[in-house]
Design a protein around this motif. Structure first.
Motif, PDB file in Angstrom:
ATOM      1  N   THR A   1      35.706  27.676  42.624  1.00  0.00           N
ATOM      2  CA  THR A   1      36.659  26.073  42.526  1.00  0.00           C
ATOM      3  C   THR A   1      37.803  26.388  42.307  1.00  0.00           C
ATOM      4  N   ILE A   2      38.707  26.736  42.831  1.00  0.00           N
ATOM      5  CA  ILE A   2      40.265  27.202  42.524  1.00  0.00           C
ATOM      6  C   ILE A   2      41.447  26.223  42.869  1.00  0.00           C
ATOM      7  N   ASP A   3      42.405  26.456  42.642  1.00  0.00           N
ATOM      8  CA  ASP A   3      44.075  25.198  43.186  1.00  0.00           C
ATOM      9  C   ASP A   3      44.667  26.130  44.755  1.00  0.00           C
ATOM     10  N   ILE A   4      44.714  25.436  45.545  1.00  0.00           N
ATOM     11  CA  ILE A   4      45.229  25.662  46.578  1.00  0.00           C
ATOM     12  C   ILE A   4      46.961  26.519  45.494  1.00  0.00           C
ATOM     13  N   GLY A   5      46.601  27.980  45.861  1.00  0.00           N
ATOM     14  CA  GLY A   5      47.771  28.922  45.764  1.00  0.00           C
ATOM     15  C   GLY A   5      47.730  30.041  44.638  1.00  0.00           C
ATOM     16  N   PHE A   6      46.062  29.788  44.364  1.00  0.00           N
ATOM     17  CA  PHE A   6      46.066  30.433  43.216  1.00  0.00           C
ATOM     18  C   PHE A   6      45.692  31.611  44.034  1.00  0.00           C
ATOM     19  N   LYS A   7      46.572  32.831  42.935  1.00  0.00           N
ATOM     20  CA  LYS A   7      46.416  34.059  43.378  1.00  0.00           C
ATOM     21  C   LYS A   7      45.364  34.828  42.800  1.00  0.00           C
ATOM     22  N   ALA A   8      45.107  36.358  43.432  1.00  0.00           N
ATOM     23  CA  ALA A   8      43.709  37.176  42.366  1.00  0.00           C
ATOM     24  C   ALA A   8      43.845  37.390  41.247  1.00  0.00           C
TER      25      ALA A   8
ATOM     26  N   LEU B   1      42.233  21.744  45.984  1.00  0.00           N
ATOM     27  CA  LEU B   1      41.099  22.539  45.326  1.00  0.00           C
ATOM     28  C   LEU B   1      40.718  23.233  46.890  1.00  0.00           C
ATOM     29  N   ILE B   2      40.503  25.015  46.568  1.00  0.00           N
ATOM     30  CA  ILE B   2      40.060  25.085  48.258  1.00  0.00           C
ATOM     31  C   ILE B   2      38.425  26.269  47.027  1.00  0.00           C
ATOM     32  N   THR B   3      37.635  26.544  47.508  1.00  0.00           N
ATOM     33  CA  THR B   3      36.757  27.462  47.473  1.00  0.00           C
ATOM     34  C   THR B   3      36.483  29.182  48.078  1.00  0.00           C
ATOM     35  N   TYR B   4      36.079  29.812  46.874  1.00  0.00           N
ATOM     36  CA  TYR B   4      36.077  31.199  47.091  1.00  0.00           C
ATOM     37  C   TYR B   4      34.853  31.393  46.832  1.00  0.00           C
ATOM     38  N   PHE B   5      34.030  32.501  47.208  1.00  0.00           N
ATOM     39  CA  PHE B   5      32.679  32.701  46.966  1.00  0.00           C
ATOM     40  C   PHE B   5      32.971  34.144  46.415  1.00  0.00           C
ATOM     41  N   THR B   6      31.378  34.311  45.870  1.00  0.00           N
ATOM     42  CA  THR B   6      30.747  35.912  45.213  1.00  0.00           C
ATOM     43  C   THR B   6      30.059  35.857  45.927  1.00  0.00           C
ATOM     44  N   ALA B   7      29.312  37.663  46.180  1.00  0.00           N
ATOM     45  CA  ALA B   7      27.958  37.078  47.466  1.00  0.00           C
ATOM     46  C   ALA B   7      27.522  38.685  46.606  1.00  0.00           C
TER      47      ALA B   7
ATOM     48  N   TRP C   1      42.879  32.726  49.888  1.00  0.00           N
ATOM     49  CA  TRP C   1      42.426  32.028  51.048  1.00  0.00           C
ATOM     50  C   TRP C   1      41.436  31.112  50.876  1.00  0.00           C
ATOM     51  N   ASP C   2      40.819  29.688  51.166  1.00  0.00           N
ATOM     52  CA  ASP C   2      39.876  29.451  51.358  1.00  0.00           C
ATOM     53  C   ASP C   2      38.772  30.373  52.448  1.00  0.00           C
ATOM     54  N   GLY C   3      37.657  30.174  51.371  1.00  0.00           N
ATOM     55  CA  GLY C   3      36.603  30.868  52.112  1.00  0.00           C
ATOM     56  C   GLY C   3      36.763  32.550  52.001  1.00  0.00           C
ATOM     57  N   ASP C   4      37.388  33.085  51.183  1.00  0.00           N
ATOM     58  CA  ASP C   4      37.252  34.729  50.784  1.00  0.00           C
ATOM     59  C   ASP C   4      36.273  34.493  49.656  1.00  0.00           C
ATOM     60  N   VAL C   5      35.503  35.833  50.497  1.00  0.00           N
ATOM     61  CA  VAL C   5      33.850  36.653  49.750  1.00  0.00           C
ATOM     62  C   VAL C   5      35.304  37.578  49.114  1.00  0.00           C
ATOM     63  N   MET C   6      34.858  37.278  47.674  1.00  0.00           N
ATOM     64  CA  MET C   6      35.489  38.626  46.647  1.00  0.00           C
ATOM     65  C   MET C   6      34.453  39.130  45.786  1.00  0.00           C
ATOM     66  N   HIS C   7      34.509  40.844  44.930  1.00  0.00           N
ATOM     67  CA  HIS C   7      35.032  41.144  44.255  1.00  0.00           C
ATOM     68  C   HIS C   7      35.843  41.401  43.878  1.00  0.00           C
ATOM     69  N   PHE C   8      35.624  41.813  41.995  1.00  0.00           N
ATOM     70  CA  PHE C   8      36.742  41.685  41.040  1.00  0.00           C
ATOM     71  C   PHE C   8      36.301  43.075  40.087  1.00  0.00           C
ATOM     72  N   LYS C   9      37.354  43.539  40.190  1.00  0.00           N
ATOM     73  CA  LYS C   9      37.123  45.156  39.558  1.00  0.00           C
ATOM     74  C   LYS C   9      38.539  44.907  38.394  1.00  0.00           C
ATOM     75  N   PHE C  10      38.082  45.525  36.850  1.00  0.00           N
ATOM     76  CA  PHE C  10      38.810  44.680  35.642  1.00  0.00           C
ATOM     77  C   PHE C  10      38.513  45.666  34.559  1.00  0.00           C
ATOM     78  N   ASN C  11      38.937  45.557  33.818  1.00  0.00           N
ATOM     79  CA  ASN C  11      38.959  46.994  32.547  1.00  0.00           C
ATOM     80  C   ASN C  11      39.954  46.153  31.952  1.00  0.00           C
ATOM     81  N   VAL C  12      38.858  45.863  30.755  1.00  0.00           N
ATOM     82  CA  VAL C  12      39.767  44.577  29.553  1.00  0.00           C
ATOM     83  C   VAL C  12      39.508  46.202  28.271  1.00  0.00           C
TER      84      VAL C  12
END
Length: 365
Positions: free
Chosen positions: A296-303, A281-287, A354-365
């Motif tokens: 928590t995500i698996d190693i190799g997860f795409k965005a 497992l690796i970790t990414y962050f939202t801030a 990547w492990d430690g990425d700080v991420m913000h997602f844009k989406f539209n449903v």
């Protein structure tokens, strides 16, 4: 992600004491066999200094760490695979976990009864290994019976499955754990549906006395030598010390206590981090102002997969991800500062997180 590590071990090896230190869920720690009748599940916070560091810059309303589940599974005895003691229940509970934390007694204490009368961590390990191997052999044989007719008719998939299953069966019958068998991805696929117990990743925790917590002892060396072939991590922890630390209320008192013992961090912290790593497992962050949170995500997860951990709509309607690497965020101190110096990137569906990425997602449903 409800990922579980199961704590296993013979009765009176310190398993439930260690679980109590890991979790607020209090398993009964007593000096007699089978004191933990039902599996106890604790949701354990994963220590991550990066989360606190991000919070220093963002100053959010709350901080939300990531977690894993630790399951304290009832002790077993010889014959568990045949239903002796609490065997069937034990084996059923361990089947549901993703990885195994195997606690071995590596300390002498005349006041704590050993179920077999003496301290020998290799014998203890072999007892549990044998029971798990016997259960795995049973699982393999049952599948072989199911596919036998198709294999006899020449069905290609069935013939391949039969060969793979017999390979595992021979390995197990020779007293080996399935995880030590060299197999191809194709061979592995043929046992995925029977959830072999000895195929699960394992970490060995040597429970030692206070005097041995830094340097280890002869029992720890015995364990290290015995598990070399498994490429498994061996941790040295004193459950008695961890129990003392758990009684201290303030962080400062705990650090002072550790320093007095010459330790950099608690055994519990080391164990949780190692378990997280063992699960790949690796970790990414939202801030943001509302919260700084670890995911928590698996190693190799795409965005898009990473976004789906927050909510399925994020993955379904994924448009893009704004990404700042953790080191850049700390160096420049804010999202806006990172953007100004070109350290905020816009990533699409193929971006591997990547492990430690700080991420913000844009989406539209």
């Amino acid at each position: 992600m409800a990922l579980q590590c199961g704590i296993v071990g013979l009765p009176n090896v310190g398993k439930s004491t260690l679980f109590n230190c890991l979790s607020n869920a209090k398993a009964q720690a007593a000096n007699f066999p089978f004191c933990t009748i039902d599996p106890n599940v604790g949701v354990i916070t994963v220590p991550d200094e990066r989360l606190n560091k991000l919070a220093e810059f963002v100053k959010p309303n709350k901080i939300v760490p990531t977690t894993i589940e630790i399951v304290d599974i009832a002790g077993l005895v010889k014959g568990a695979s045949k239903g002796e003691g609490l065997g069937n229940q034990f084996l059923g509970n361990i089947r549901e976990t993703n990885a195994i934390i195997h606690v071995l007694r590596c300390f002498e204490d005349d006041n704590i009864i050993h179920v077999d009368g003496s301290v020998n961590p290799i014998r203890d390990k072999d007892v549990i290994d044998t029971e798990l191997q016997l259960k795995d052999i049973d699982s393999v044989e049952k599948k072989l019976l199911r596919i036998a007719r198709a294999a006899k008719t020449g069905d290609k998939d069935a013939v391949k499955a039969e060969a793979a299953l017999n390979k595992f069966k021979d390995h197990l019958e020779n007293g080996n754990n399935a995880r030590t068998l060299e197999v191809t991805e194709d061979e592995l696929k043929h046992v995925e549906d029977i959830f072999l117990l000895t195929l699960k990743p394992v970490m060995y925790v040597c429970n030692v006395d206070e005097a041995s917590v830094i340097t280890g002892n002869k029992y720890v060396e015995m364990v290290r030598e015995a598990v070399k072939v498994e490429n498994a991590e061996v941790l040295v922890i004193s459950a008695a010390i961890e129990a003392d630390i758990a009684q201290l209320e303030s962080y400062e008192d705990r650090i002072a206590f550790l320093n007095d013992l010459g330790l950099q961090e608690s055994g519990v912290a080391k164990l949780i981090k190692a378990a997280y790593k063992m699960l790949n497992l690796i970790t990414y962050f939202t801030a943001g102002v509302q919260e700084v949170r670890a995911w928590t995500i698996d190693i190799g997860f795409k965005a898009p997969q990473a976004a789906g951990v927050i909510h399925s709509d994020f993955e379904r309607g994924f448009i893009k991800a704004e990404v700042i690497h953790y080191e850049d965020y700390i160096k420049y101190g804010s999202e806006s500062a990172c953007k100004e110096v070109g350290k905020l990137s816009i990533e699409g569906k193929e971006y591997v997180v990547w492990d430690g990425d700080v991420m913000h997602f844009k989406f539209n449903v």
